[in-house]
Design an enzyme around this catalytic site. Structure first.
Site, PDB file in Angstrom:
ATOM      1  N   GLU A   1       0.867  -1.186   0.000  1.00  0.00           N
ATOM      2  CA  GLU A   1       0.000   0.000   0.000  1.00  0.00           C
ATOM      3  C   GLU A   1       0.896   1.225   0.000  1.00  0.00           C
ATOM      4  OE1 GLU A   1      -2.576   0.493   3.471  1.00  0.00           O
ATOM      5  OE2 GLU A   1      -3.862   1.803   2.265  1.00  0.00           O
TER       6      GLU A   1
ATOM      7  N   CYS B   1      -6.711   1.094   3.179  1.00  0.00           N
ATOM      8  CA  CYS B   1      -7.602   2.261   3.142  1.00  0.00           C
ATOM      9  C   CYS B   1      -7.475   3.010   1.827  1.00  0.00           C
ATOM     10  CB  CYS B   1      -7.283   3.182   4.316  1.00  0.00           C
ATOM     11  SG  CYS B   1      -7.747   2.478   5.887  1.00  0.00           S
TER      12      CYS B   1
ATOM     13  N   ASN C   1     -12.299  -3.481   1.545  1.00  0.00           N
ATOM     14  CA  ASN C   1     -11.215  -3.571   2.524  1.00  0.00           C
ATOM     15  C   ASN C   1     -11.753  -3.221   3.897  1.00  0.00           C
ATOM     16  OD1 ASN C   1      -8.402  -3.425   3.621  1.00  0.00           O
ATOM     17  ND2 ASN C   1      -8.996  -1.282   3.888  1.00  0.00           N
ATOM     18  N   GLU C   2     -11.894  -4.178   4.735  1.00  0.00           N
ATOM     19  CA  GLU C   2     -12.350  -4.032   6.121  1.00  0.00           C
ATOM     20  C   GLU C   2     -13.479  -2.996   6.287  1.00  0.00           C
ATOM     21  OE1 GLU C   2      -9.136  -1.119   8.339  1.00  0.00           O
ATOM     22  OE2 GLU C   2      -8.586  -3.223   8.296  1.00  0.00           O
TER      23      GLU C   2
HETATM   24  O1  AHR Z   1      -2.058  -1.273   7.059  1.00  0.00           O
HETATM   25  C1  AHR Z   1      -2.484   0.013   7.371  1.00  0.00           C
HETATM   26  C2  AHR Z   1      -3.997   0.159   7.318  1.00  0.00           C
HETATM   27  O2  AHR Z   1      -4.584  -0.629   8.313  1.00  0.00           O
HETATM   28  C3  AHR Z   1      -4.662  -0.293   6.057  1.00  0.00           C
HETATM   29  O3  AHR Z   1      -4.668   0.688   5.077  1.00  0.00           O
HETATM   30  C4  AHR Z   1      -6.053  -0.580   6.505  1.00  0.00           C
HETATM   31  O4  AHR Z   1      -6.664  -1.576   5.731  1.00  0.00           O
HETATM   32  C5  AHR Z   1      -5.916  -0.959   7.949  1.00  0.00           C
HETATM   33  O5  AHR Z   1      -6.785  -0.273   8.735  1.00  0.00           O
END
Ligand code: AHR
Length: 687
Positions: free
Chosen positions: A68, A268, A406-407
């Site tokens: 990321e 995120c 994503n979460e």
């Molecule tokens: O790994 C950092 C962040 O942690 C990621 O972007 C997110 O998916 C999680 O909350």
């Protein structure tokens, strides 16, 4: 356990073992195992029984990486571009730094030239700003500071390119220089700006010396007025020599992990904040959508000057020069499967509550996902397959997985929209395996709701996330997957990390965090039939530009700083197997009950058919030294051979560590010294 070896296979194994030493082993010094045992401090004894007749298939994609663009992992990191704000698109709206503007990272040198920003007739609608340099007196110019400096390596070649136009008549020669604060010049090149319209110009600079932190000077040579945009400087020596490529040492560091997949672009970053019109959320794909930071992949492909920079969730400018094409190319270059994570109609719950795309705009989001599959795999006669081919890759990228979401908050709004996208993918692309999500936590209501939904809808794999106290990884993590339903969705432990508690200042990578994660990973290997993928998070952290600690790989412009987290994970990912071999650790009578989770082993066999090397991983998070008596059972003949042994030792609550590699003599039965709070890997070569 299933998949028993046949008696013949046992004999063949013994013959192979006695006959070979293994190519890598022979080059290593042979350790004196007895001396290592003698040096232990009042060791306890344990027996590790390994039944080579008893194994099960485990996932061949168990260890991957999650990339990321957080902590300047991409721009300023893995993406090898050396010029910061090359596109003059920095703005307060795009970064969290309200002082940012189109001139950020640029400054004037001398007083003979002025520097302005213009917007009329830009090179692209996605790249609205450009620099205008008006020179009255030659000698100075425009300076870029890079990402906290530009590293220069003696004899290395650098590709300079720029889009330029001349507002004056004739030709404006422009000299570019790599230069340090004392005025020493490390390399130079020249381009001639004569076109009245935007034209790409390029030149090569060869460095005459090393410089850890240079800057870049763009110097018009005479009176006149020119426009400049996409001012770019790349080392030619990128990973695999790719243009618009990746920083070689960082990419190699990832390749050395031998990841079987790469998840990107977030996190995120993947789902961001949906745009709002009069307070109402909309798809960012509607025409003239207002500014938003959802990562729509189409904005990251095609010509660099046409890509749309994005407000990074982590507070900085993402050029998207490192985009979906480059991610997939890197996957191909290192033999990993791409695992793109796509938004699916709701945004990040951590930015003022979850917002959802109106249902009548969901087709745009669905098409976005289907078009990506076409971009990755479609023939060159399809719309998006043609775009891929034009970018230089006519062959398919062989996309097998996509992640949806994503979460996210596990709300009805999410379930409805996820199902719309999921159903569309299943219908059109049954060959693609979809990875779903079960919220941001390892347990709790959202997690349970997410799992219930995944079971109901037969989502093939779900992505679990957990950032927890180190003890959690030993006390909960080690047995976490033992009882998971083998008939339901499989698990992707997509983001996890042990976060040290009670630390003043940033959380660190210590022996404790790394070894507690190692205990968890032995549990993952044991359950590699239900856990099919894992990835630590976050992957990268640039020193002085870090938003999140701890991270697996710490770097600056010039070097990579070793971490225990990386080395421990590499022992797992570069030594993965396709079969798990049943084993049991037997302690002395009256041993404390927690030994069962504190001195642990996992045993796998390498090779696609699970008939390759025998790989034993031993982790000791107790305060006791141990002598482990290893018994390879059901090997029909006596053998003796040399194995590779790698150990990691260090200070429990600190970041220092030592990695030792040597050869050890092993046979059907052998003893291993396992120091308190250490990890050891034994790889027995089998031909
Ligand atoms: O790994 C950092 C962040 O942690 C990621 O972007 C997110 O998916 C999680 O909350």
């Amino acid at each position: 356990m299933t998949n028993k070896f046949s008696a013949m296979a046992c004999v063949a194994l013994a013959i192979a073992l006695s006959a070979c030493g293994g190519a890598g082993v022979s080059a290593l010094p042979v350790a004196d195992t007895q001396a290592e045992i003698n040096a232990l401090n009042s060791p306890s004894n344990a027996k590790l029984n390994i039944d080579l007749n008893d194994s099960k298939d485990i996932s061949k994609t168990l260890f991957g990486i999650f990339f990321e663009d957080i902590n300047y992992a991409g721009d300023g990191g893995l993406y090898a571009e050396l010029i910061r704000n090359r596109d003059f698109e920095f703005s307060p709206a795009i970064g969290d730094d309200r002082r940012w503007n189109a001139k950020t990272a640029w400054r004037l040198d001398g007083d003979g030239t002025t520097f302005d920003i213009a917007e009329d007739n830009p090179i692209s609608k996605n790249n609205k700003h450009y620099a205008v340099l008006e020179t009255k007196k030659a000698g100075g110019g425009l300076v870029n500071e890079g990402f906290r400096g530009i590293p220069v390596v003696k004899n290395a070649k650098y590709d300079f390119s720029v889009f330029a136009k001349n507002f004056s008549n004739g030709t404006q020669p422009v000299t570019v220089k790599l230069i340090d604060n004392n005025g020493k010049v490390y390399g130079t090149a020249k381009v001639n700006v004569s076109s009245k319209d935007w034209k790409k110009l390029s030149a090569t600079i060869t460095a005459n010396d090393d410089c850890k932190s240079a800057h870049f000077l763009v110097m018009p040579e005479k009176e006149g007025k020119i426009g400049l945009d996409m001012v770019s400087l790349f080392p030619q020596d990128t990973f695999k020599g790719r243009k618009n490529g990746l920083r070689k040492d960082l990419a190699q560091k990832l390749a050395d992990l031998k990841p079987t997949f790469i998840r990107f672009p977030g996190g995120c970053v993947a789902h961001g904040d949906l745009p709002r019109i009069n307070g109402q959320a909309h798809s960012g794909l509607i025409e003239n959508a207002p500014n938003n930071d959802v990562y729509y992949w189409k904005d990251s492909v095609g010509k660099l000057e046409d890509r749309l920079p994005i407000h990074n969730r982590w507070g900085y400018h993402q050029t998207r020069g490192l985009g979906y094409y480059e991610y997939m190319q890197f996957c191909e270059d290192i033999g990993a499967s791409p695992l793109p994570i796509l938004p699916c109609g709701v945004d990040c719950q951590f930015s003022g509550g979850q917002q959802a795309v109106p249902l009548d705009e969901m087709q745009l989001e669905i098409d976005n996902v289907l078009d990506l599959i076409e971009f990755a795999n479609g023939s060159t006669s399809t719309k998006w397959g043609k775009v891929r081919a034009e970018m230089g890759h006519p062959k398919s990228f062989n996309l097998k997985f996509i992640g949806l979401g994503n979460e996210e908050q596990m709300s009805e709004a999410f379930f409805t929209r996820f199902k719309m996208v999921f159903d569309a993918v299943k219908a059109k692309h049954p060959e693609i395996t979809v990875v779903g999500t079960v919220g941001p936590s390892a347990d709790g209501r959202e997690f349970e709701n997410g799992w219930a939904f995944a079971r109901r809808e037969n989502v093939p794999i779900v992505d679990e996330h957990f950032y927890r106290d180190p003890n959690w990884f030993v006390n909960n993590g080690y047995h976490r997957y033992d009882k998971y339903d083998r008939k339901g969705p499989k698990v992707y432990a997509g983001e996890y990390a042990a976060h040290e508690s009670g630390q003043q200042g940033p959380r660190r990578n210590t022996m404790e965090t790394a070894l507690d994660e190692a205990v968890f990973l032995t549990g993952v290997e044991r359950n590699g039939d239900v856990v099919v993928m894992t990835s630590y998070a976050p992957l990268f952290s640039k020193q002085n530009d870090t938003q999140w600690h701890p991270d697996m790989i710490i770097f600056n412009n010039n070097e990579i700083i070793p971490t225990t987290t990386y080395e421990v994970h590499k022992l797992f990912s570069a030594n993965a197997g396709s079969k798990y071999i049943n084993n049991s650790m037997v302690f002395e009578a009256n041993a404390p009950a927690n030994y069962e989770r504190n001195i642990v082993a996992s045993v796998v066999r390498d090779g696609n058919d699970g008939k390759g090397d025998i790989i034993i991983k031993l982790v000791n998070v107790s305060t006791n030294d141990f002598v482990i008596d290893v018994n390879l059972q059901n090997v029909k003949e006596k053998f003796q051979t040399k194995a590779i042994s790698k150990s990691i030792t260090g200070t429990w609550k600190n970041t220092d560590f030592k990695l030792t590699e040597n050869a050890v003599k092993v046979g059907n039965n052998f003893k291993v010294a396992l120091k308190s709070r250490s990890m050891k890997l034994i790889r027995i070569p089998v031909k």
